[in-house]
Design a protein around this motif. Structure first.
Motif, mmCIF file in Angstrom:
data_model
loop_
_atom_site.group_PDB
_atom_site.id
_atom_site.type_symbol
_atom_site.label_atom_id
_atom_site.label_comp_id
_atom_site.label_asym_id
_atom_site.label_seq_id
_atom_site.Cartn_x
_atom_site.Cartn_y
_atom_site.Cartn_z
ATOM 1 N N VAL A 147 0.750 -1.114 0.488
ATOM 2 C CA VAL A 147 0.100 -0.259 -0.034
ATOM 3 C C VAL A 147 0.437 1.245 0.227
ATOM 4 N N ASP A 148 0.354 2.491 -0.756
ATOM 5 C CA ASP A 148 1.208 3.543 -1.012
ATOM 6 C C ASP A 148 2.757 3.084 -1.247
ATOM 7 N N THR A 149 2.818 2.320 -2.358
ATOM 8 C CA THR A 149 4.186 2.450 -2.637
ATOM 9 C C THR A 149 4.095 2.617 -4.833
ATOM 10 N N TYR A 150 4.640 3.127 -4.656
ATOM 11 C CA TYR A 150 4.719 2.755 -7.006
ATOM 12 C C TYR A 150 4.237 1.748 -7.346
ATOM 13 N N HIS A 151 5.264 0.148 -7.073
ATOM 14 C CA HIS A 151 4.800 -0.582 -7.288
ATOM 15 C C HIS A 151 3.908 -0.934 -7.057
ATOM 16 N N GLY A 152 3.044 -0.907 -6.137
ATOM 17 C CA GLY A 152 1.790 -1.140 -5.980
ATOM 18 C C GLY A 152 0.658 -1.248 -6.680
ATOM 19 N N LEU A 153 0.713 0.303 -7.117
ATOM 20 C CA LEU A 153 -0.092 0.676 -7.807
ATOM 21 C C LEU A 153 0.454 0.603 -9.492
ATOM 22 N N ILE A 154 1.509 0.726 -9.666
ATOM 23 C CA ILE A 154 2.192 -0.481 -11.033
ATOM 24 C C ILE A 154 1.160 -1.473 -11.743
ATOM 25 N N ILE A 155 1.621 -1.928 -10.507
ATOM 26 C CA ILE A 155 1.803 -3.755 -10.895
ATOM 27 C C ILE A 155 -0.504 -3.943 -11.614
ATOM 28 N N LEU A 156 -0.456 -3.460 -9.833
ATOM 29 C CA LEU A 156 -2.563 -3.181 -9.766
ATOM 30 C C LEU A 156 -3.238 -2.627 -11.515
ATOM 31 N N TYR A 157 -2.083 -1.158 -12.062
ATOM 32 C CA TYR A 157 -2.772 -0.761 -13.126
ATOM 33 C C TYR A 157 -2.627 -1.926 -14.192
ATOM 34 N N THR A 158 -1.394 -3.146 -13.863
ATOM 35 C CA THR A 158 -0.726 -3.653 -15.112
ATOM 36 C C THR A 158 -1.923 -4.224 -15.615
ATOM 37 N N ALA A 159 -2.166 -4.930 -14.192
ATOM 38 C CA ALA A 159 -3.080 -5.948 -14.407
ATOM 39 C C ALA A 159 -3.672 -6.160 -14.833
ATOM 40 N N ALA A 225 -6.457 4.313 -6.836
ATOM 41 C CA ALA A 225 -5.818 5.191 -5.884
ATOM 42 C C ALA A 225 -5.916 5.657 -4.956
ATOM 43 N N LEU A 226 -7.313 6.140 -4.605
ATOM 44 C CA LEU A 226 -8.015 6.648 -3.159
ATOM 45 C C LEU A 226 -7.331 5.492 -2.270
ATOM 46 N N ILE A 227 -7.841 3.871 -2.780
ATOM 47 C CA ILE A 227 -7.703 3.293 -1.244
ATOM 48 C C ILE A 227 -6.728 2.539 -1.486
ATOM 49 N N LEU A 228 -5.383 2.357 -2.270
ATOM 50 C CA LEU A 228 -5.024 2.228 -2.006
ATOM 51 C C LEU A 228 -3.190 2.513 -1.977
ATOM 52 N N SER A 229 -3.518 4.298 -2.163
ATOM 53 C CA SER A 229 -2.207 5.032 -1.655
ATOM 54 C C SER A 229 -3.158 6.346 -0.178
ATOM 55 N N ARG A 230 -1.409 6.682 0.229
ATOM 56 C CA ARG A 230 -2.058 7.422 1.591
ATOM 57 C C ARG A 230 -0.855 8.795 1.165
ATOM 58 N N THR A 231 0.071 8.603 1.793
ATOM 59 C CA THR A 231 0.883 9.980 1.350
ATOM 60 C C THR A 231 1.897 10.453 0.245
ATOM 61 N N GLU A 232 2.082 9.076 0.546
ATOM 62 C CA GLU A 232 3.440 8.530 -0.425
ATOM 63 C C GLU A 232 3.485 8.997 -1.896
ATOM 64 N N VAL A 233 2.701 8.274 -2.417
ATOM 65 C CA VAL A 233 2.640 8.288 -3.792
ATOM 66 C C VAL A 233 0.716 8.767 -4.026
ATOM 67 N N THR A 234 -0.093 9.621 -3.242
ATOM 68 C CA THR A 234 -1.286 10.197 -3.861
ATOM 69 C C THR A 234 -0.761 10.690 -5.577
ATOM 70 N N THR A 235 -1.819 9.799 -5.887
ATOM 71 C CA THR A 235 -2.178 10.353 -7.210
ATOM 72 C C THR A 235 -2.989 11.669 -7.516
ATOM 73 N N PHE A 236 -2.919 12.698 -8.775
ATOM 74 C CA PHE A 236 -3.236 13.518 -9.455
ATOM 75 C C PHE A 236 -5.168 13.694 -8.374
ATOM 76 N N PRO A 237 -5.254 12.508 -9.571
ATOM 77 C CA PRO A 237 -7.520 12.436 -8.719
ATOM 78 C C PRO A 237 -7.419 12.812 -7.805
ATOM 79 N N VAL A 238 -6.504 11.608 -6.257
ATOM 80 C CA VAL A 238 -6.570 11.899 -5.803
ATOM 81 C C VAL A 238 -6.348 12.647 -5.109
ATOM 82 N N GLN A 239 -5.593 13.623 -4.709
ATOM 83 C CA GLN A 239 -5.151 15.335 -4.328
ATOM 84 C C GLN A 239 -6.236 16.108 -4.917
ATOM 85 N N VAL A 240 -6.591 16.332 -6.290
ATOM 86 C CA VAL A 240 -7.728 17.247 -6.465
ATOM 87 C C VAL A 240 -8.737 16.909 -5.576
ATOM 88 N N THR A 241 -9.170 15.921 -4.750
ATOM 89 C CA THR A 241 -10.072 15.587 -3.422
ATOM 90 C C THR A 241 -10.329 16.680 -2.548
#
Ligand SMILES: Nc1ncnc2c1ncn2[C@@H]1O[C@H](COP(=O)(O)OP(=O)(O)OP(=O)(O)O)[C@@H](O)[C@H]1O
Ligand SMILES: [Mg+2]
Lengths: 287, 366
Positions: A147-159, A225-241
């Motif tokens: 959670v809250d890592t680059y590779h976490g989100l990358i693997i998720l989107y890849t899959a 992105a909302l659920i799998l990130s916290r503070t380290e790798v927030t993506t832009f849509p989450v930031q906007v909220t």
């Protein structure tokens, strides 16, 4: 002589009529374009306005001066890094998904891997509502520490994008005449060379189109992105909220951030237009 | 240079038995033409040799080496596909050079070979074009060029001329035959055009339903067919098949038609058929062996038949007339001035030396 003069008159009248028709069409086109482009313009204009101008009544249609304070704040506070995060995650996951998906698609298209139904089975994965799998994935990620890592989100989107890539690329590859590949095999290529020298160049427009959609999905995704990130790798849509507050909304930040987040999509669409030319395989076989 | 030997080859597509036991031995440097009706398995056989199709049984050997499980690229042969298969994203030059590049030929050599081939095939001015900017005939020549630059030991052609118009096809036929005479490699050429087969082949291999019906030099197949299918396939217009009977009259064997006329078999064939008298046969005769009787020549073994022409088909160089023997329409090759029109009564000569007699049950020539 008289005939020529008459012909001239007719031509003149015709030209005038055509000109009026064209003018009418342009008016209509401009009108429609204005309606659709206005929200985009409004978004951009807010991002350049001062707080006074934003809340001014009646509305300020054109900002007094273009000022970049709203953007400056985003960069100073580090909010802009979330656009960078999105860019890295979307790009890397797109590259992975395209690489794996293209190879898998080739296998499905040419070797009938997994029989007739594997293709449908794969694409059906993509149709799952994300919300029904996001919590199991969250638990899995907590356990893995992803959670809250680059590779976490990358693997998720890849899959998550793989089924789409496989499905699309399989279609493009099935359209390539098999004789081209057979000819290359006889000419002395290995399977990999056939893929590299014949199949991929011919599937180029398909590859670009698919990659753009894959990128856009990862870029726009909010729920994962909302659920799998916290503070380290927030993506832009989450930031906007974060700018929608209970007390007040930070319109300037929302607008500036949205502009930053929209620019890559403009670029993606431009790329797509450039490469979405079909019919490249014309003339390969027969007349 | 390669000798190709095929023994007991079988190929199934699912349940469909496409090739049913083929034995074939083509010596080095020969121009062999595979011919047969659509769907008889010509392409399948060719593709099996190229390694594009795995076979279910039998052996394919090139120069005595078993190649059944060898990858296509390692078999070192060149193939021209039925539908050209040019790479649409490469220009003519790159298309021709493709096979050389794939085999890591030095750049200088590639350039020389491509320009030589382009000159031979009249493609010099088209080298920068993409396939879609070429006419059908030009594409065809690029496809051939791509094959001939390769230093392959065996050349496979799958109906390379099938998409061309008649004139271009004639021209290209000549080109390919000349090419063979120049490079003297083994050619295996598929067509379903029997004229193409006759004009180009050192050896014709005539296939039907996945088996070889007969093979040999073109003239041998033409003159000494072993069965009705071969007899009917080669030659245009095709051979007449007339149901009839073998009868003995005054100790001589004759052919008796449905309408009661009898034609005497020539002297040298009498003894051969003496024991066969009183049986049903199919009498096979080519149109060119039926001609108008002009009274003067009464050659040995040529029999007279009285006909009424009911249809005249002029083709320019020749005129064909049809008449009926019983219910069977028969075509004869006539001179343009022989017949005025339908209904002309005509005495015809049937060259019994060239006729063949076929067993109606087995369809084998007796
Ligand atoms: N991939 C395939 N799957 C199933 N059946 C096939 C396949 N390829 C060919 N066949 C069948 O095998 C038989 C032989 O086909 P083949 O292509 O060898 O014929 P051909 O002699 O080349 O015909 P043509 O002159 O029309 O090219 C045909 O009956 C065809 O329907
Ligand atoms: Mg074929």
């Amino acid at each position: 002589m008289t005939i020529e003069i008459r012909a001239q008159q007719i031509r003149k009248r015709q030209n005038r009529r055509n000109a009026m028709k064209m003018a009418g069409r342009y008016c209509l086109a401009i009108g429609i374009t204005l309606v659709f482009i206005f929200p985009v313009y409004w978004l951009f204009s807010i991002s350049f306005k001062t707080p006074d101008e934003i809340f001014h009544h009646p509305p300020v249609w054109f900002p007094e001066s273009i000022q970049f304070d709203n953007y400056g704040v985003l960069f100073k506070d580090g909010d802009a890094i979330t656009v960078w995060n999105s860019l890295v995650i979307a790009t890397v996951s797109t590259v992975f998904a395209m690489f794996l998906g293209t190879i898998a698609a080739y296998s499905l298209a040419r070797f009938k891997t997994g029989g007739q139904h594997l293709g449908i089975w794969i694409i059906s994965q993509r149709m799952l509502p994300p919300i029904v799998i996001v919590f199991p994935i969250f638990l899995l990620y907590v356990w893995l520490g992803w959670v809250d890592t680059y590779h976490g989100l990358i693997i998720l989107y890849t899959a998550f994008n793989l089924p789409y890539v496989i499905w699309m690329m399989r279609g493009y590859m099935e359209d390539i005449p098999i004789e081209l590949e057979e000819s290359a095999l006889v000419d002395g290529c290995s399977r990999w060379e056939v893929l590299w020298k014949v199949v991929l160049p011919l599937a180029r427009s398909g590859i670009f189109a698919t990659a753009v959609f894959t990128f856009v999905f990862a870029w726009n995704d909010f729920i994962f992105a909302l659920i799998l990130s916290r503070t380290e790798v927030t993506t832009f849509p989450v930031q906007v909220t974060h700018y929608f507050g209970g007390q007040s909304n930070f319109w300037a930040k929302i607008a500036a951030m949205s502009v930053l987040g929209t620019i890559p999509i403009f670029i993606a669409v431009a790329i797509m237009q450039r490469f979405l030319v079909r019919g490249i395989s014309m003339g390969a076989v027969k007349g | 240079m390669a000798r190709i030997t095929i023994t007991g080859l079988h190929k199934y597509y699912g349940n469909h038995h496409a090739v049913r036991g083929i034995d074939l031995d083509i010596p080095e440097g020969e121009f062999a033409v595979l011919v047969g009706p659509s769907g008889c398995g010509k392409s399948t056989l060719l593709r099996s040799i190229a390694g594009l199709e795995s076979v279910n049984d039998g052996a394919i050997e090139i120069d005595g080496e078993l190649v059944n499980d060898m990858r296509p690229r390692d078999r070192n042969l060149a193939m021209v596909f039925q539908n050209y298969a040019l790479y649409p994203h490469m220009n003519v030059y790159e298309n021709i050079a493709f096979g050389l590049r794939a085999r890591k030929t030095p750049a200088g050599e590639i350039d020389k070979k491509v320009t030589d081939a382009a000159a031979l095939l009249n493609l010099d001015l088209l080298l920068d074009r993409l396939p879609r900017q070429l006419s059908g005939g030009q594409r065809q020549r690029v496809a051939i060029g791509r094959a001939i630059v390769r230093d392959a030991r065996l050349f496979l052609f799958d109906e390379p001329l099938s998409n061309l118009d008649a004139q271009l096809r004639d021209e290209m036929r000549g080109e390919i035959k000349r090419l063979h005479q120049e490079i003297r490699k083994t050619f295996l050429y598929v067509t379903h055009d029997q004229i193409e087969a006759m004009t180009m082949a050192d050896r014709i291999v005539l296939m039907r339903d996945g088996i070889i019906e007969q093979q040999g030099p073109p003239l041998e197949l033409f003159e000494k067919p072993t069965n009705k299918f071969v007899a009917g396939f080669l030659g245009s217009p095709s051979m007449n098949f007339i149901p009839s009977a073998l009868v003995t009259e005054d100790g001589k064997v004759s052919v008796k038609f449905e309408d009661g006329t009898t034609l005497l078999l020539p002297e040298d064939r009498q003894s051969k058929y003496a024991s066969q008298a009183e049986r049903q046969i199919i009498f096979g005769i080519r149109p060119e062996h039926i001609s108008r009787a002009d009274g003067s020549d009464e050659r040995v073994g040529v029999e007279k038949y009285q006909s009424v022409i009911d249809l005249v088909l002029p083709t320019g160089s020749r005129t064909y007339g049809t008449f009926h023997i019983g219910r069977t329409p028969v075509v004869a090759e006539l001179q343009a001035h022989d017949v005025k029109g339908a209904g002309t009564a005509l005495a015809l000569l049937v060259d019994m030396n060239r006729a063949i007699l076929i067993d109606p049950d087995t369809e084998i020539v007796i």
